[in-house]
Scaffold this motif. Structure first.
Motif, PDB file in Angstrom:
ATOM      1  N   UNK A   1       0.819  -1.213   0.000  1.00  0.00           N
ATOM      2  CA  UNK A   1       0.000   0.000   0.000  1.00  0.00           C
ATOM      3  C   UNK A   1       0.853   1.264   0.000  1.00  0.00           C
ATOM      4  N   UNK A   2       2.112   1.134   0.451  1.00  0.00           N
ATOM      5  CA  UNK A   2       2.954   2.332   0.569  1.00  0.00           C
ATOM      6  C   UNK A   2       4.253   2.250  -0.227  1.00  0.00           C
ATOM      7  N   UNK A   3       4.554   1.123  -0.827  1.00  0.00           N
ATOM      8  CA  UNK A   3       5.834   0.951  -1.513  1.00  0.00           C
ATOM      9  C   UNK A   3       5.917   1.874  -2.734  1.00  0.00           C
ATOM     10  N   UNK A   4       6.887   2.799  -2.760  1.00  0.00           N
ATOM     11  CA  UNK A   4       6.965   3.751  -3.881  1.00  0.00           C
ATOM     12  C   UNK A   4       7.474   3.128  -5.182  1.00  0.00           C
ATOM     13  N   UNK A   5       8.015   1.899  -5.111  1.00  0.00           N
ATOM     14  CA  UNK A   5       8.535   1.254  -6.312  1.00  0.00           C
ATOM     15  C   UNK A   5       7.432   0.689  -7.209  1.00  0.00           C
ATOM     16  N   UNK A   6       6.237   0.524  -6.677  1.00  0.00           N
ATOM     17  CA  UNK A   6       5.198  -0.189  -7.404  1.00  0.00           C
ATOM     18  C   UNK A   6       4.503   0.699  -8.440  1.00  0.00           C
ATOM     19  N   UNK A   7       3.936   0.052  -9.446  1.00  0.00           N
ATOM     20  CA  UNK A   7       3.188   0.781 -10.473  1.00  0.00           C
ATOM     21  C   UNK A   7       1.898   1.349  -9.901  1.00  0.00           C
ATOM     22  N   UNK A   8       1.338   0.660  -8.895  1.00  0.00           N
ATOM     23  CA  UNK A   8       0.123   1.131  -8.229  1.00  0.00           C
ATOM     24  C   UNK A   8       0.048   0.470  -6.860  1.00  0.00           C
ATOM     25  N   UNK A   9      -0.457   1.170  -5.853  1.00  0.00           N
ATOM     26  CA  UNK A   9      -0.607   0.554  -4.526  1.00  0.00           C
ATOM     27  C   UNK A   9      -1.817  -0.357  -4.506  1.00  0.00           C
ATOM     28  N   UNK A  10      -1.822  -1.284  -3.563  1.00  0.00           N
ATOM     29  CA  UNK A  10      -3.002  -2.126  -3.378  1.00  0.00           C
ATOM     30  C   UNK A  10      -2.968  -2.702  -1.982  1.00  0.00           C
ATOM     31  N   UNK A  11      -4.072  -3.312  -1.596  1.00  0.00           N
ATOM     32  CA  UNK A  11      -4.201  -3.970  -0.300  1.00  0.00           C
ATOM     33  C   UNK A  11      -5.067  -5.202  -0.490  1.00  0.00           C
ATOM     34  N   UNK A  12      -5.133  -6.042   0.533  1.00  0.00           N
ATOM     35  CA  UNK A  12      -5.948  -7.252   0.456  1.00  0.00           C
ATOM     36  C   UNK A  12      -7.399  -6.892   0.134  1.00  0.00           C
TER      37      UNK A  12
ATOM     38  N   UNK B   1       0.763 -25.101   3.391  1.00  0.00           N
ATOM     39  CA  UNK B   1       0.385 -25.702   2.119  1.00  0.00           C
ATOM     40  C   UNK B   1      -1.118 -25.593   1.877  1.00  0.00           C
ATOM     41  N   UNK B   2      -1.454 -25.023   0.736  1.00  0.00           N
ATOM     42  CA  UNK B   2      -2.861 -24.877   0.374  1.00  0.00           C
ATOM     43  C   UNK B   2      -3.548 -23.688   1.001  1.00  0.00           C
ATOM     44  N   UNK B   3      -2.826 -22.948   1.866  1.00  0.00           N
ATOM     45  CA  UNK B   3      -3.420 -21.789   2.521  1.00  0.00           C
ATOM     46  C   UNK B   3      -2.674 -20.498   2.195  1.00  0.00           C
ATOM     47  N   UNK B   4      -1.359 -20.512   2.325  1.00  0.00           N
ATOM     48  CA  UNK B   4      -0.566 -19.315   1.999  1.00  0.00           C
ATOM     49  C   UNK B   4       0.454 -19.608   0.907  1.00  0.00           C
ATOM     50  N   UNK B   5       0.304 -20.725   0.225  1.00  0.00           N
ATOM     51  CA  UNK B   5       1.200 -21.135  -0.841  1.00  0.00           C
ATOM     52  C   UNK B   5       1.061 -22.621  -1.078  1.00  0.00           C
TER      53      UNK B   5
ATOM     54  N   UNK C   1      -8.440 -15.442  -3.983  1.00  0.00           N
ATOM     55  CA  UNK C   1      -8.529 -14.246  -3.140  1.00  0.00           C
ATOM     56  C   UNK C   1      -8.352 -14.598  -1.673  1.00  0.00           C
ATOM     57  N   UNK C   2      -8.953 -15.722  -1.264  1.00  0.00           N
ATOM     58  CA  UNK C   2      -8.825 -16.149   0.130  1.00  0.00           C
ATOM     59  C   UNK C   2      -7.370 -16.470   0.472  1.00  0.00           C
ATOM     60  N   UNK C   3      -6.670 -17.175  -0.424  1.00  0.00           N
ATOM     61  CA  UNK C   3      -5.271 -17.502  -0.169  1.00  0.00           C
ATOM     62  C   UNK C   3      -4.398 -16.253  -0.166  1.00  0.00           C
ATOM     63  N   UNK C   4      -4.670 -15.343  -1.069  1.00  0.00           N
ATOM     64  CA  UNK C   4      -3.904 -14.094  -1.096  1.00  0.00           C
ATOM     65  C   UNK C   4      -4.068 -13.330   0.220  1.00  0.00           C
ATOM     66  N   UNK C   5      -5.325 -13.238   0.677  1.00  0.00           N
ATOM     67  CA  UNK C   5      -5.562 -12.529   1.946  1.00  0.00           C
ATOM     68  C   UNK C   5      -4.797 -13.188   3.091  1.00  0.00           C
ATOM     69  N   UNK C   6      -4.819 -14.521   3.145  1.00  0.00           N
ATOM     70  CA  UNK C   6      -4.122 -15.234   4.215  1.00  0.00           C
ATOM     71  C   UNK C   6      -2.620 -15.005   4.135  1.00  0.00           C
TER      72      UNK C   6
END
Length: 444
Positions: free
Chosen positions: A225-236, A375-379, A408-413
């Motif tokens: 959300x704050x990284x200045x290197x990114x093309x656009x900020x984002x959050x979960x 495994x299966x939750x965060x990767x 989306x659920x795994x990304x959030x986790x």
């Protein structure tokens, strides 16, 4: 805690630091030259002592070799100077009246420090952290006099390792305590498969309660959300910004617009990282509709093979030989999955960066990867270093991608995982306290 860093005065560091006060001078020993100690600080005020010895450190290239990747022939002297300086500051040569209560040294370049403490009859406790046991700092035994190593130390209970002097073994033998950068790796290095010939000594240290695994962390800059290197900020849950980073990455690598998943590799291109497995798996990934971007540098044959892979699959595989932080951060932010088929991985940071940026790692269950990926939750984890096992995890990643709700659920986790330094710092604080208490008891 009053923490201070000691680091060699590499050319880039000295140039970046600018004018610095010289606060101490240290004498020569054997062929190790005298040096000065300069002082600077990090952006947030942490004191940094810089080992000023231009004849050893003012060179073009990496910390370990020249611009062509060839190791410096005097690396034993260069890093013995670092180790000896640390031991001297902790002993007879305090800096600015400051003498540390404890030394914490890292890997083979600083691993002679606990040995010099012992040979100098210093009671200052020393903790050695092993980040990668495979790199040991091996040098010819006939250079011992040049390094100021006493002859009696050349034994199995000392610095000798298969007819050579091993800086790392010296550290493992003389340090008061040893840590590694994950609990799993602390166990793995006591086995023949991962012990690199030092598993016997490490099993002894483990039985003595002198071997501990403390998982690494990542710093606060890894915030999408704050990284200045990114093309656009984002959050979960706000994935539009992530999609913009994916578009940026595809454009940078010349990839086609695609509805398929984007796989990433941000890695040194060496056998440890399983680069050969990634190359073998690439055909299947592309055939199933995936795209791959790779950035890194390493062994020439891997660089050539990856370049050829990109040429065979234009628009689907993109390669950038080298490393640039802005690009790497955008890759983490834009990719859907990070490929890490490492044969061993003491801790690994890439999987933590990826998780923080909503990219799910596909990794072998080894070292810190096994501790940081559910495994299966965060990767996705796989067990054996084989193409079949790796592809099994890759296909599960494809399945998750096809289910937007599950993805989306795994990304959030993954993004919610606490990878800060808070827990590791508490672990080191406890260990430092124990080492100091044992040292005081021994002195009493």
């Amino acid at each position: 805690m009053d923490v201070r860093i000691l680091i060699p005065g590499y050319r880039e560091l000295v140039e970046a630091a600018g004018p610095m006060a010289v606060v101490s001078h240290l004498p020569s020993r054997g062929a190790i030259p005298a040096c000065s100690i300069g002082k600077t600080q990090t952006a947030d005020g942490l004191p940094v002592y810089v080992l000023l010895c231009p004849e050893l450190y003012d060179r073009a290239g990496s910390p370990y070799g020249d611009q062509h990747g060839v190791d410096w022939v005097d690396n034993d002297i260069r890093f013995a100077r670092l180790s000896l300086a640390a031991a001297e500051i902790a002993g007879a040569y305090p800096v600015e009246g400051w003498r540390p209560d404890l030394l914490h040294v890292h890997d083979w370049p600083a691993a002679l420090a606990p040995a010099y403490l012992a040979w100098n009859k210093s009671a200052t406790p020393c903790i050695l952290t092993v980040h990668n046991l495979a790199h040991q700092g091996l040098f010819p035994a006939e250079r011992m006099d040049r390094l100021g190593i006493p002859s009696q130390a050349y034994s199995i209970d000392g610095v000798e390792f298969h007819g050579k002097v091993s800086f790392l073994k010296a550290g493992l033998y003389y340090a008061n305590h040893i840590t590694t950068v994950s609990e799993t790796y602390a166990h793995e290095i006591t086995t023949r498969e991962h012990g690199c010939g030092l598993e016997g000594l490490l099993r002894d240290r483990s039985r003595e309660g002198r071997l501990t695994g403390i998982l690494n962390g990542i710093d606060e800059s890894w915030d999408p959300y704050t990284d200045p290197h990114l093309a656009a900020p984002f959050a979960a849950g706000r994935w539009r910004g992530k999609a913009k980073n994916a578009d940026s990455v595809r454009k940078a690598f010349g990839l086609a617009v695609s509805r398929g998943p984007l796989f990433a590799v941000v890695s040194r291109l060496v056998p440890q990282k399983g680069v050969d497995l990634t190359i073998e798996a690439a055909e299947s990934i592309v055939r199933h509709g995936g795209q791959i971007v790779v950035t890194g540098r390493g062994e020439a044959h891997f660089e050539k093979a990856l370049t050829a892979l990109s040429a065979r699959h234009p628009g689907h595989v993109g390669i950038s030989i080298g490393f640039e932080e802005k690009l790497a951060r955008r890759i983490y932010a834009g990719s859907d999955f990070l490929l890490m088929p490492s044969r061993f991985e003491p801790c690994g940071l890439s999987q933590m960066y990826a998780q923080r940026f909503g990219s799910l790692p596909v990794a072998r269950a080894t070292g810190g990867l096994a501790e940081t990926i559910e495994d299966g939750e965060t990767g996705f984890l796989f067990e054996t270093s084989s193409l079949g096992s790796f592809l099994g995890a890759v296909y599960r990643a494809f399945d998750a991608y096809r289910s937007r709700a599950r993805l989306a659920e795994m990304r959030r986790a993954a993004m919610a995982c606490d990878r800060s330094w808070a827990n590791p710092a508490q672990g080191y604080a406890r260990l430092f306290g124990q080492a100091l208490n044992l040292s005081k008891e021994a002195a009493a």
